[in-house]
Motif scaffolding. Structure first.
Motif, short mmCIF file in Angstrom:
data_model
loop_
_atom_site.label_atom_id
_atom_site.label_comp_id
_atom_site.label_asym_id
_atom_site.label_seq_id
_atom_site.Cartn_x
_atom_site.Cartn_y
_atom_site.Cartn_z
N ALA A 132 0.82 -1.22 0.00
CA ALA A 132 0.00 0.00 0.00
C ALA A 132 0.86 1.27 0.00
CB ALA A 132 -0.92 0.01 1.22
N PHE A 133 2.17 1.12 0.08
CA PHE A 133 3.05 2.30 0.08
C PHE A 133 3.31 2.74 -1.35
CE2 PHE A 133 7.30 4.31 0.30
CZ PHE A 133 7.02 5.32 1.22
N ALA A 134 2.83 3.94 -1.70
CA ALA A 134 2.99 4.44 -3.07
C ALA A 134 4.33 5.14 -3.27
CB ALA A 134 1.85 5.41 -3.40
N GLY A 135 4.88 5.72 -2.20
CA GLY A 135 6.15 6.41 -2.35
C GLY A 135 6.24 7.60 -1.41
N ILE A 136 7.37 8.29 -1.49
CA ILE A 136 7.65 9.42 -0.63
C ILE A 136 7.70 10.71 -1.45
CG2 ILE A 136 10.18 9.22 -0.84
CD1 ILE A 136 10.37 9.99 2.13
N VAL A 137 7.26 11.80 -0.84
CA VAL A 137 7.42 13.14 -1.41
C VAL A 137 8.21 13.95 -0.39
CG1 VAL A 137 6.27 15.27 -2.13
CG2 VAL A 137 5.27 13.05 -2.73
N VAL A 138 9.32 14.52 -0.81
CA VAL A 138 10.15 15.32 0.08
C VAL A 138 10.01 16.79 -0.32
CG1 VAL A 138 12.45 15.67 1.05
CG2 VAL A 138 11.77 13.40 0.24
N THR A 139 9.67 17.62 0.64
CA THR A 139 9.47 19.04 0.39
C THR A 139 10.66 19.86 0.87
OG1 THR A 139 8.40 19.40 2.53
CG2 THR A 139 6.97 18.74 0.70
N ALA A 140 10.72 21.11 0.40
CA ALA A 140 11.72 22.09 0.83
C ALA A 140 13.15 21.58 0.66
CB ALA A 140 11.47 22.50 2.28
N VAL A 141 13.41 20.93 -0.46
CA VAL A 141 14.76 20.43 -0.73
C VAL A 141 15.59 21.56 -1.36
CG1 VAL A 141 16.13 18.68 -1.89
CG2 VAL A 141 13.78 18.14 -1.18
N PRO A 142 16.74 21.91 -0.79
CA PRO A 142 17.60 22.90 -1.46
C PRO A 142 17.95 22.42 -2.87
CG PRO A 142 18.37 22.46 0.78
CD PRO A 142 17.30 21.44 0.48
N ARG A 143 17.88 23.31 -3.82
CA ARG A 143 18.09 22.88 -5.22
C ARG A 143 19.46 22.22 -5.40
NH1 ARG A 143 14.17 24.46 -8.74
NH2 ARG A 143 12.65 25.95 -7.91
N ALA A 144 20.44 22.67 -4.64
CA ALA A 144 21.76 22.07 -4.75
C ALA A 144 21.81 20.64 -4.21
CB ALA A 144 22.79 22.93 -4.02
N ARG A 145 20.78 20.23 -3.47
CA ARG A 145 20.77 18.90 -2.85
C ARG A 145 19.76 17.95 -3.50
NH1 ARG A 145 22.86 18.88 2.28
NH2 ARG A 145 22.83 16.61 1.97
N LEU A 146 19.13 18.37 -4.58
CA LEU A 146 18.12 17.51 -5.21
C LEU A 146 18.73 16.19 -5.67
CD1 LEU A 146 16.13 20.18 -7.27
CD2 LEU A 146 15.23 18.77 -5.40
N GLY A 147 19.87 16.26 -6.36
CA GLY A 147 20.50 15.05 -6.87
C GLY A 147 20.95 14.12 -5.77
N ALA A 148 21.59 14.69 -4.73
CA ALA A 148 22.08 13.86 -3.62
C ALA A 148 20.93 13.21 -2.87
CB ALA A 148 22.93 14.72 -2.68
N THR A 149 19.83 13.93 -2.72
CA THR A 149 18.67 13.37 -2.02
C THR A 149 18.06 12.22 -2.82
OG1 THR A 149 18.22 15.54 -1.05
CG2 THR A 149 16.45 13.92 -0.97
N ALA A 150 17.97 12.39 -4.13
CA ALA A 150 17.45 11.31 -4.98
C ALA A 150 18.34 10.07 -4.86
CB ALA A 150 17.38 11.78 -6.43
N ASP A 151 19.65 10.27 -4.86
CA ASP A 151 20.57 9.14 -4.74
C ASP A 151 20.43 8.45 -3.38
OD1 ASP A 151 21.53 9.75 -7.24
OD2 ASP A 151 23.30 10.83 -6.53
N LYS A 152 20.24 9.24 -2.34
CA LYS A 152 20.10 8.69 -0.99
C LYS A 152 18.86 7.81 -0.89
CE LYS A 152 19.92 10.21 3.86
NZ LYS A 152 19.95 11.41 4.75
N LEU A 153 17.75 8.27 -1.45
CA LEU A 153 16.52 7.48 -1.42
C LEU A 153 16.65 6.23 -2.27
CD1 LEU A 153 13.92 10.39 -1.67
CD2 LEU A 153 14.48 9.05 0.36
N ALA A 154 17.31 6.37 -3.43
CA ALA A 154 17.48 5.21 -4.31
C ALA A 154 18.35 4.14 -3.64
CB ALA A 154 18.11 5.66 -5.63
N ALA A 155 19.36 4.58 -2.89
CA ALA A 155 20.24 3.63 -2.20
C ALA A 155 19.47 2.82 -1.18
CB ALA A 155 21.39 4.38 -1.54
N GLU A 156 18.42 3.40 -0.61
CA GLU A 156 17.59 2.70 0.37
C GLU A 156 16.39 2.02 -0.27
OE1 GLU A 156 18.29 2.31 3.52
OE2 GLU A 156 20.13 3.52 3.45
N ARG A 157 16.34 2.05 -1.61
CA ARG A 157 15.22 1.47 -2.36
C ARG A 157 13.89 2.06 -1.92
NH1 ARG A 157 16.82 -4.95 -3.16
NH2 ARG A 157 18.86 -4.56 -4.14
N MET A 158 13.91 3.35 -1.71
CA MET A 158 12.71 4.07 -1.30
C MET A 158 12.06 4.69 -2.54
SD MET A 158 10.75 5.38 1.19
CE MET A 158 11.80 4.95 2.58
N PRO A 159 10.87 4.25 -2.95
CA PRO A 159 10.22 4.84 -4.13
C PRO A 159 9.92 6.32 -3.89
CG PRO A 159 8.72 3.38 -2.97
CD PRO A 159 10.06 3.18 -2.34
#
Length: 317
Positions: A132-159
């Motif tokens: 039933a878990f569709a995924g996560i939405v992360v708000t207020a991400v600094p634009r300079a950290r968008l890529g690193a945050t995506a990589d961090k979630l992907a490493a944890e297999r977090m949709p």
């Protein structure tokens, strides 16, 4: 009807904004989304504010202006089986989303704010919800950290459904919220209480023409002492959004504002917020509003729609 749960572990992470943004995205996909704010109790003030927001944006169910307890929300979903309609339930912060997904056969989204993002805790929610878990939405991400945050979630297999960048407009309070924080008397604000105060400018304490200075910043709220009518008029001449008139050292808490200032503000429909606080305490009282203001109003609804259009993974949703 198809039902989507919007949940969060903490309050003030942007859950209401995400719910409105998702509604706009689903409408663009040809569905008829309706938003319901689920309350933790009959006296849930935050839920009442959000429900009124949904109603003001014509996104609530049949003009519903009050939140519902979970049992009532379940009955509402079961009574409308149309596959063209989509029900979005915003849950109270910290409420287990599984309580709603099971009786509704719904899927759930977890909303996290970047400064307090805890991937391990999010993974715990993911395990609890299972399919039933569709995924996560992360708000207020600094634009300079968008890529690193995506990589961090992907490493944890977090949709991940969306990483929404920081946005000044979404973080800014309304005139009504500013007035409340300052314990201010609000004058000439008809039709403006939900206007968003994106920028604050502090007037000089010295004799200064001021108008050229204020004109540099465009749409703004100017914080100025009540005993500085020259600067008040300079701000009005520059076409500011509103004036915040502070006590000022040696000025009585309810000191008189010069009539030609009030007349000018009234004629031009520029709100005056008259606070007994001095300038420094007034600004300090407003600081926290720029990280905890509530989502409301058409300008914020339009902006979250733009951000969702740019950053939401439509296929995953």
């Amino acid at each position: 009807m198809p039902t989507l749960i919007v949940s969060s572990r903490q309050a003030l992470v942007g859950k209401t904004a995400v719910a409105v943004g998702l509604a706009r995205s689903l409408a663009d996909a040809g569905l008829r989304p309706r938003l319901v704010r689920v309350a933790s109790s009959d006296t849930d003030a935050a839920a009442l504010s959000d429900a009124r927001c949904f109603a003001s944006l014509a996104l609530s169910v049949e003009g519903q202006v009050r939140p519902l307890l979970l049992g009532k929300a379940v009955e509402l979903a079961e009574a409308a089986p149309s596959k063209k309609d989509a029900l979005i339930l915003e849950m109270p912060a910290g409420s287990p989303a599984a309580e709603a997904t099971r009786p509704l056969n719904a899927v759930a989204i977890l909303v996290e704010r970047f400064p307090t993002l805890d991937v391990r805790q999010a993974a715990s929610v993911q395990r609890e919800l299972g399919d039933a878990f569709a995924g996560i939405v992360v708000t207020a991400v600094p634009r300079a950290r968008l890529g690193a945050t995506a990589d961090k979630l992907a490493a944890e297999r977090m949709p991940c459904l969306a990483l929404l960048p920081e946005d000044e407009l979404l973080a800014s309070p309304s005139i009504a919220e500013v007035s409340q924080a300052l314990e201010a008397e609000l004058l000439f604000a008809d039709g403006h209480t939900e206007d968003v105060v994106e920028h604050l400018t502090i007037a000089s304490i010295a004799a200064d023409p001021g108008q050229a200075y204020f004109a540099r910043f465009g749409r703004q709220a100017v914080v100025v002492r009540r005993d500085k009518p020259d600067l008040q008029l300079a701000a009005l001449n520059a076409g500011v959004q509103c004036l915040i008139l502070t006590g000022g050292q040696g000025v009585a808490p309810h000191g008189v504002i010069l009539p030609y200032v009030t007349q000018r503000a009234e004629e031009e429909g520029i709100p005056l917020l008259v606070t007994p606080k001095d300038t420094i305490p007034a600004v300090q009282a407003l600081e926290d509003l720029y990280v905890c203001s509530r989502f409301r109003g058409p300008r914020k609804a339009e902006r979250i729609g733009e951000l969702m259009a740019a950053h939401l993974d439509d296929d995953a949703l």
